[in-house]
Structure formats: C-alpha cells, structure tokens
Design an enzyme around this catalytic site. Structure first.
Site, PDB file in Angstrom:
ATOM      1  N   HIS A  23      33.903   1.633  88.898  1.00 51.81           N
ATOM      2  CA  HIS A  23      35.086   0.784  88.986  1.00 51.81           C
ATOM      3  C   HIS A  23      34.835  -0.579  89.623  1.00 51.81           C
ATOM      4  CE1 HIS A  23      37.121   4.327  87.548  1.00 51.81           C
ATOM      5  NE2 HIS A  23      38.089   3.512  87.215  1.00 51.81           N
ATOM      6  N   GLU A  51      40.610  10.631  77.455  1.00 52.64           N
ATOM      7  CA  GLU A  51      39.342  10.510  78.183  1.00 52.64           C
ATOM      8  C   GLU A  51      38.607  11.843  78.244  1.00 52.64           C
ATOM      9  OE1 GLU A  51      40.493   7.661  81.807  1.00 52.64           O
ATOM     10  OE2 GLU A  51      41.976   9.206  81.381  1.00 52.64           O
ATOM     11  N   ASP A  82      35.280   6.973  80.715  1.00 52.68           N
ATOM     12  CA  ASP A  82      35.347   8.374  81.113  1.00 52.68           C
ATOM     13  C   ASP A  82      35.067   9.306  79.947  1.00 52.68           C
ATOM     14  OD1 ASP A  82      35.696   8.704  83.876  1.00 52.68           O
ATOM     15  OD2 ASP A  82      37.767   8.036  83.762  1.00 52.68           O
ATOM     16  N   CYS A 139      40.898   0.880  75.658  1.00 49.59           N
ATOM     17  CA  CYS A 139      40.965   0.004  76.828  1.00 49.59           C
ATOM     18  C   CYS A 139      39.741   0.153  77.716  1.00 49.59           C
ATOM     19  CB  CYS A 139      42.237   0.249  77.636  1.00 49.59           C
ATOM     20  SG  CYS A 139      42.364   1.926  78.307  1.00 49.59           S
TER      21      CYS A 139
END
Length: 568
Positions: free
Chosen positions: A191, A421, A445, A492
């Site tokens: 992240h 995911e 993910d 995304c």
C-alpha cells in the site's frame, strides 16, 4: 564520477532527476547508553539540563515545521509540538534521573508510561499515542546526537530514499517537494507503493543498496525500467528530459476514453482523501476523466487510534463527492487488516493476517465500523446531492454480497457493488454479480491470492505480476459474468494504469479502468491507437501465453508501430 545503477521494481512510468534525501529510522540505543558532548560523558549533575535542552530542541523543531506547513499537516505538527513542550514529560524524566536512571532509559520509561495511560483512556487521548512515540524517538535521537527519525523536511524537490515507509508516512508527504520514492523493502502492490502511485509519484521498491545513497547525491529514478542511477551522465539526464516532453504531449489529448473505433472505456482516477479528489477534479473534466473508480477510505483511518466519527467521515465524503461535481465516485468501504493494520480494528494475534479478518470481514468483529461508514456515506449523498457508488472489499461469496447490498441500501445508498479480489468470488462471479449492481476487480489482491504470494514479499514480485495468465483468466471470468448480466465490471488495481495491460483489459470486456491521475494520458493514448478487435486479439494472446513475460511480449508485438515506440 562514474554512475552507479540500483535495480528495483518500478511502480508507474515516470522518470525524474533530483537530489536524494534519506529517511532515517528511529535509533534504538541501549537504555544505559552514556550521553556525551564534545566526546566526553556528561556529568550526572548536568544531565537534567541536557535532557531539558533535548525536549526544547524537539519542540522548537516541530513548531517551526508546523508554521511552515498548512492544513491538516500543520495541525498535526502543532499538536505534536505541544506534547513535546508539555512540562509533565520533562518533570517525569528528571524524576527518573534523580533515581539514578540513565538518560535514554529515563526518557523511554517516562514517555512509555504516558503511552500506556493514554492507550488505556481511549478516545481522543489514545489518538495522541503516535505523537508521544514520535516525541520519544526524537528526544532520544537528540540525546545521542543521531539524525532525527522520519521523513525530513524537504527544502527543495527531492527523491525520498528509505529502507521502508509506512502508508501513513507516504500519505503525509509534501507533494510539492517529492519527486520520487525509493525503498529497499516493500512490494509493488504494497500500500505504500499504491499510495505513491495514487499521488502521481514514481516509486521503486526492492531497491537493494538504496540506503547507501548519500544525502544530496544526484539520482535518476526511472519507474518504467525499475532503475535508480546515482550520479547519472549528462546524456542520461538529457534523455530523461526528451522522454518527459514526449509523455507531456500525450496530456494534450482530451477525448473520452475509447478504442480507435469508438468502443467506450471509462477512465477514472484513484483517490484516498477529499484533497486528492479536489486535485484530480481541478486538473480534469468529465470528458477526460469520468470520475473516481476507487476512493480508498482507509486513508482516513490510518493515523487514528480510534475510528473517525460519523460526522467527521460524512464531511470528508461530502467534500470528495462535491469536488467531482456529479461525476461518478466509487467508494470502497474500510479495507483494514494485513499490511494496513489499525489500532482499533486489527486482531493482534492473527497468524496470517492477509488470510484473516480484513476488509469486509472486519465487520464480523467490529460491525459498528461498517454501520457507521454506511451511515456517513448516506449523509454525504444527501448533503452533496450525488449518489456514490459503494463497494465492499474482500467479498468471498454471493451470500456476503447480498448481506452488504442489503446493509448499503438500508443506509440509502442506491449503487452497490463489490470488489473481486478472492479467487472464489471470481469463479462464482455471475452469482456474486446477481446480488449487486457492479463489480470492480482489485488485481493486486487477486494476484496475491491466486498465486499464493504475499504482496509484501518483494522477492516474489514475479509471481505477483498481473500478466500471470492465471490471474488474467479470473479477470476474464468476471468480465464475462458482467457481460452476461449487463452489469459493469471495472478494474481498479494497479494494472489498470499500465497502458499495455489496459488494452488487454478492454479486450476482455472490462468497462472502466481506475488509476493514478498521472497514468491516464498514456492509457488514453494506448486505447485510441487500437480498435476493439485488436484489443481482443491482445487479450487472447496474453491469456494463451506460457508466462507473464511471454504474455506482455506477445502484446508488444501486436502494438501499432507508433504505440510500440512510446509504450513498450
């Protein structure tokens, strides 16, 4: 001087040149470390004055930074400076000194006591724990004459170099002064890398030896090739400028996202805060960027010891929706856990957090977090006059999708979706989509769980490559379900910002791509250079490939000549 190249894994496509600034980690001297000045141990009777001077130095430094900052950063720094100047900390430390405790231990024990007390009190007091720890680390550094920890104040646009950066540190960077980020640890889908990409900052992770770069050294950082060049040649710098000009030219195209024969693909941007929304909205219009395909709401929670209140969340969401002026905004509910631990939500003893209570599953332990967030989003919809598209992360079954849809609609939210995911959700995509209005694929993910590879394990980044045919097969399965049901399916994950992968995704039937703002021009260019039939051929080539590199190479071969020159 001979150039030296450090290889890592790049995030983004940009290339920059500038001075390096090292981020120093907190020093951890032994509790009984002897404090010296001018090479001599400080006499016991002078230690209280030396400690007092250390607290004063830290308070003055943070206060000065607060005065030079603005907005929420200035508020945070001012609060931290106030804590550093609190007489109770110095009084407690002096008392420990009088009992014979060495200076470093005296500071750590005194502030450690306050940390325990504030944590137990909870609420607003618990939120000060991070500030207390920062003051402790800084005072200890001053005492032992070590560099102050954390991201230093930047006096000019610089390349930030660190062993690693926490997501909260990355989110708090001064965008006007950061050219790029280079870290020795981390992964391309961690992240910190994601936030850097969202902020439009080129990033390199897994750059072994980066901590050895001297402060102030001139470095060239190329996210596309994954290289950091220390002391680059004039020819290399000139090439950077030429490439930057070519990429800048792509920004002049203001057509909507679509293939060469007019097949629409919505281009959207990823955001983490209302400030991100305001920046993106100011730089674009509804024609060039259709809105935001991912509002990462956990950014609001990262620095807090307790969850933001419903009114505080509603204000942030309202500001983001208002900024886009009616454009589409897809809000992801809190995605906590794994590499985004939250003090008030993460289970302390999970053996494998990535496979544990994270994302939508946090509601099993803290149901009020989702309830409050949906209530805040409902308020924001009413106040802004714009209905957000709301989706939950880590949905694994059709039953979970149905539960979330009922909760969201009960809060007055009309457009409800899920993140795909988990491979199980992708394999049952048609049943999952039957319960909601849309889906968005998080390829980061999805790759992690499909390839059984922790996204923080940088040494396994080849397995996390979104070009892995197995990952693409699950994307294709989900896209087919969307086509069958007439429901939109977007992407995304970071792969949406790769112009070559964007062609494949369009060919698979993906209806929207959400990425960092800086990635939009190249993706728009790639789509407008190729027809839908060409994209479909590229998708089939990537799916049929024997490996991730082979898939990418096959797509490069199918590019138009001009596109190959700019994108390959």
């Amino acid at each position: 001087m001979t150039a030296r190249t450090i290889t890592g894994v790049g995030v983004g496509r940009r290339v920059v040149v500038g001075p390096a600034v090292q981020v120093h980690e907190p020093v951890r001297p032994a509790p009984d470390t002897v404090v010296t000045r001018d090479g001599e141990p400080v006499p016991a009777e002078q230690l209280p004055d030396v400690v007092a001077a250390a607290f004063a130095t830290v308070a003055a430094d943070i206060s000065a930074r607060a005065e030079r900052s603005s907005g929420s950063l200035a508020e945070v720094l001012a609060a931290t400076a106030q804590i550093a100047g609190d007489p109770a900390l110095l009084t407690g430390t002096k008392k420990e000194l009088s009992n014979g405790t060495p200076p470093v231990a005296a500071v750590e024990e005194t502030i450690g006591g306050f940390i325990e007390m504030f944590t137990a009190m909870g609420g607003l007091m618990a939120e000060r724990v991070t500030d207390l720890a920062s003051v402790r680390d800084r005072v200890v550094a001053v005492l032992v004459e070590a560099p102050l920890p954390g991201v230093p104040e930047l006096s000019e646009p610089s390349v930030v170099v660190a062993r690693d950066l926490a997501p909260a540190d990355t989110a708090g960077l001064d965008l006007d002064k950061v050219l790029a980020i280079v870290t020795e640890l981390g992964g391309p889908t961690g992240h910190t890398a994601i936030i850097a990409g969202q902020l439009g900052i080129p990033c390199l992770v897994q750059a072994g030896g980066a901590s050895e770069i001297d402060d102030g050294a001139r470095v060239l950082v190329d996210a596309r090739t994954g290289e950091t060049v220390v002391d680059p040649s004039p020819e290399s710098v000139a090439a950077v400028e030429e490439r930057a000009q070519a990429e800048k030219a792509l920004e002049q195209d203001t057509e909507p996202g679509a293939t060469a024969d007019g097949h629409p693909v919505d281009l959207l941007v990823n955001i983490g805060t209302a400030a991100d929304a305001e920046r993106a909205a100011a730089a674009t219009d509804a024609r060039t960027v259709a809105g935001s395909g991912l509002f990462r709401t956990e950014v609001l929670f990262l620095d807090s010891a307790s969850a933001p209140t419903v009114p505080a969340q509603a204000a942030e969401y309202t500001a983001a929706l208002t900024a886009f002026g009616g454009r589409k905004v897809v809000v992801r509910t809190l995605d906590a856990g794994a590499d985004k631990p939250l003090a008030f939500a993460t289970l302390a003893d999970e053996e494998n957090p990535a496979l544990g209570v994270r994302g939508y599953r946090v509601g099993r332990v803290h149901p009020e977090l989702l309830t409050h967030q949906l209530a805040a989003l409902g308020q924001a919809a009413a106040e802004s006059g714009t209905q957000p598209w709301v989706m939950a992360p880590m949905i694994a079954t059709p039953q979970e999708a149905a539960e979330f849809a009922a909760a969201a609609r009960g809060a007055g939210l009309e457009q409800v979706g899920v993140m795909i995911e988990v491979p199980g959700a992708a394999l049952r995509a048609e049943a999952v989509l039957a319960e909601v209005d849309f889906a968005s694929i998080g390829t980061n993910d999805l790759a992690q769980y499909t390839m059984a590879t922790d996204r923080l394990a940088g040494q396994l980044s080849d397995l996390l490559d979104p070009w892995q045919p197995a990952v693409l097969e699950l994307v294709a399965t989900t896209a087919r379900a969307g086509v069958a049901l007439g429901k939109p399916v977007g992407v995304c994950g970071e792969s949406a910002g790769d112009p070559l992968m964007a062609l494949v995704l369009a060919g698979l039937g993906i209806t929207s791509l959400s990425m960092s703002l800086g990635s939009v021009p190249a993706v728009r260019y790639a789509l407008r250079q190729h027809t839908l039939a060409q994209c479909e051929a590229m998708a089939q080539a990537a799916l049929s490939a024997s490996s991730a590199p082979a898939g990418r190479a096959a797509v490069v071969e199918l590019l138009t000549e001009e596109a190959r020159r700019l994108l390959a």
